[in-house]
Scaffold this motif. Sequence first.
Motif, PDB file in Angstrom:
ATOM      1  N   PHE A  16       0.822  -1.207   0.000  1.00  0.00           N
ATOM      2  CA  PHE A  16       0.000   0.000   0.000  1.00  0.00           C
ATOM      3  C   PHE A  16       0.860   1.263   0.000  1.00  0.00           C
ATOM      4  N   GLY A  17       1.827   1.324   0.922  1.00  0.00           N
ATOM      5  CA  GLY A  17       2.642   2.535   1.042  1.00  0.00           C
ATOM      6  C   GLY A  17       3.433   2.861  -0.204  1.00  0.00           C
ATOM      7  N   PRO A  18       4.260   1.930  -0.713  1.00  0.00           N
ATOM      8  CA  PRO A  18       5.032   2.234  -1.921  1.00  0.00           C
ATOM      9  C   PRO A  18       4.156   2.531  -3.135  1.00  0.00           C
ATOM     10  N   ARG A  19       3.023   1.828  -3.258  1.00  0.00           N
ATOM     11  CA  ARG A  19       2.145   2.073  -4.416  1.00  0.00           C
ATOM     12  C   ARG A  19       1.698   3.527  -4.425  1.00  0.00           C
ATOM     13  N   TYR A  20       1.270   4.032  -3.269  1.00  0.00           N
ATOM     14  CA  TYR A  20       0.705   5.381  -3.254  1.00  0.00           C
ATOM     15  C   TYR A  20       1.740   6.454  -2.953  1.00  0.00           C
ATOM     16  N   ALA A  21       2.985   6.045  -2.760  1.00  0.00           N
ATOM     17  CA  ALA A  21       4.068   7.016  -2.778  1.00  0.00           C
ATOM     18  C   ALA A  21       4.518   7.280  -4.204  1.00  0.00           C
ATOM     19  N   SER A  22       4.403   6.259  -5.062  1.00  0.00           N
ATOM     20  CA  SER A  22       4.804   6.414  -6.460  1.00  0.00           C
ATOM     21  C   SER A  22       3.651   6.876  -7.344  1.00  0.00           C
ATOM     22  N   MET A  23       2.410   6.683  -6.886  1.00  0.00           N
ATOM     23  CA  MET A  23       1.223   7.157  -7.600  1.00  0.00           C
ATOM     24  C   MET A  23       0.249   7.709  -6.569  1.00  0.00           C
ATOM     25  N   GLY A  24      -0.430   8.791  -6.909  1.00  0.00           N
ATOM     26  CA  GLY A  24      -1.474   9.291  -6.025  1.00  0.00           C
ATOM     27  C   GLY A  24      -2.696   8.392  -6.082  1.00  0.00           C
ATOM     28  N   LEU A  25      -3.571   8.524  -5.097  1.00  0.00           N
ATOM     29  CA  LEU A  25      -4.782   7.705  -5.057  1.00  0.00           C
ATOM     30  C   LEU A  25      -5.671   7.958  -6.267  1.00  0.00           C
ATOM     31  N   ALA A  26      -5.924   9.210  -6.580  1.00  0.00           N
ATOM     32  CA  ALA A  26      -6.775   9.518  -7.734  1.00  0.00           C
ATOM     33  C   ALA A  26      -6.104   9.055  -9.024  1.00  0.00           C
ATOM     34  N   GLU A  27      -4.799   9.214  -9.094  1.00  0.00           N
ATOM     35  CA  GLU A  27      -4.052   8.761 -10.273  1.00  0.00           C
ATOM     36  C   GLU A  27      -4.188   7.251 -10.434  1.00  0.00           C
TER      37      GLU A  27
END
Length: 342
Positions: free
Chosen positions: A236-247
């Motif tokens: 979860f953390g790395p995914r949304y550090a590299s991409m925003g939630l809306a993105e």
Amino acid sequence: MSAAGPIRRIAAAGAGRMGRGIAQVFAYAGYRVDLVDLKPRAPQAARALGAAALAEVGANLAFLRELGVLDEAQRAAILARIRFVAADEAPQALASADCVFEGVTETVEAKREALAEIGRRVRPDALVASTTSTILADTLAAFVPDPARFLNTHFLNPAFLMPLVEIMPASAASEAAYARMAALLESAGKVCVRCGQRPGYIVPRIQAAAMNEAARIVEEGAATPADVDRAVRAGFGPRYASMGLAEFIDFGGLDILYYASSYLMRALGAERFRPPAIIEAKMKAGERGLRDGVGLYDHRGRDVAAYTREVLARQVDLFRHMGLLPAPGPERGAAQARSEVP
């Protein structure tokens, strides 16, 4: 609000954790900062508070020095830019400030009193901001003369380290005041986002939903706390550090979110998973994200192949930095089979 000149001097009103963090942020960026105690105290108590505040900032800077972020000369120079100001000298310090950040106790009563005092002392061209994490800017703007210069600036803790500041301008705040505040924060290395008059800003709302769900998973016995945290750190953390939630919603497709949320709502009997109206509306309109050209973002004209490559490159860089990108392994099965041939 009068014509504004350059911002050179900062006042952090309230000498607690947030005030100290903000003082460090701006001193680190080269500004002179007055760390102002608004509460009248006996001289000995005021000196003790000032010593404790400067010692905390000094310890934070020493930690950064140990990590190689700065050297001893820089540490000493940054600390020297911060001056603790007791309540009896607060009026003069507030009057000399180009921008004042209020950081007192998180109650309307305490902030009303602090902002009234700040409003009596500051110059007409000075920006005034609250660091509240819960109270709407419009509520607090009522306590300040000329609310056209008033904004909430929500720093994430620790303020000296976290890059994000969420800015919530009062409805009466001028665009010039917002632009001036954003420029000041960016000059101190902060990343700014703008929030409307809704409770919770951006990060606290997302954070509350995620943390509550983590606790529910543990409560249900679906996973241990350690496995929840391992999943967050490696997924979860790395995914949304590299991409925003809306993105990410657009990248994967709004339909995936819609169907997954609908399933969870039914399977868990939990209305909190019901897809929001904006997702349902975009599903009906055929605006499912990147592959349709429109989702939460407008992707028309975007080079999808180049964008996809960019996203994956971000993830590779992040996973490599975190030590989560495995190295290619040696051949296993075939080599083992050959060694077993008589």
